[in-house]
Write a protein that holds these residues in place. Sequence first.
Motif, PDB file in Angstrom:
ATOM      1  N   SER A   1     -12.098  36.453 -10.325  1.00 53.96           N
ATOM      2  CA  SER A   1     -11.580  35.292 -11.048  1.00 53.96           C
ATOM      3  C   SER A   1     -12.742  34.456 -11.556  1.00 53.96           C
ATOM      4  O   SER A   1     -13.796  34.381 -10.915  1.00 53.96           O
ATOM      5  N   ALA A   2     -12.539  33.786 -12.689  1.00 53.07           N
ATOM      6  CA  ALA A   2     -13.557  32.899 -13.246  1.00 53.07           C
ATOM      7  C   ALA A   2     -13.621  31.575 -12.492  1.00 53.07           C
ATOM      8  O   ALA A   2     -14.489  30.750 -12.761  1.00 53.07           O
ATOM      9  N   ASN A   3     -12.703  31.355 -11.533  1.00 50.24           N
ATOM     10  CA  ASN A   3     -12.708  30.124 -10.741  1.00 50.24           C
ATOM     11  C   ASN A   3     -12.404  30.468  -9.278  1.00 50.24           C
ATOM     12  O   ASN A   3     -11.929  31.571  -8.977  1.00 50.24           O
ATOM     13  N   PRO A   4     -12.662  29.527  -8.363  1.00 50.08           N
ATOM     14  CA  PRO A   4     -12.449  29.809  -6.938  1.00 50.08           C
ATOM     15  C   PRO A   4     -11.016  29.557  -6.441  1.00 50.08           C
ATOM     16  O   PRO A   4     -10.737  29.681  -5.262  1.00 50.08           O
ATOM     17  N   ASN A   5     -10.095  29.244  -7.334  1.00 50.61           N
ATOM     18  CA  ASN A   5      -8.728  28.881  -6.952  1.00 50.61           C
ATOM     19  C   ASN A   5      -7.837  30.111  -6.857  1.00 50.61           C
ATOM     20  O   ASN A   5      -7.935  31.025  -7.661  1.00 50.61           O
TER      21      ASN A   5
END
Length: 125
Positions: free
Chosen positions: A118-122
């Motif tokens: 993912s491009a984010n940690p969420n």
Amino acid sequence: MNLEQNKASAIAFYKIAYEGNPTKAIDLYVGDDYNQHNPDVANGTQGFVDYFERMQNEYPEKNIEFVQAVAEGDLVALHTHQTWPGNDQYVTMDFFRFDDNGKIVEHWDSIQQIPATSANPNTMY
């Protein structure tokens, strides 16, 4: 409309069907007419039963977690995290419309496979 009861009914309906007893789910929670908007499932209650019985036969080890439930008016939205054999994971958004008797009469959903990166940690759930 009893929003809390509708949320509980939507979760129970989905859980019972997902865990292999779609006929019971229909008997307990569905109204006289059932409109299906998922293109992989035939319209009506028999299409629902056929689909979930096939999923249970092909993938008995699948698992579902109900992350969120939101109700407004005659609609309930469920946000779920599904894990299938081989750790194949999906996030779903399901919408159920209830009639005046508190029975489910319509369903829409959107399903997305959870990617490995993912491009984010969420999380998606």
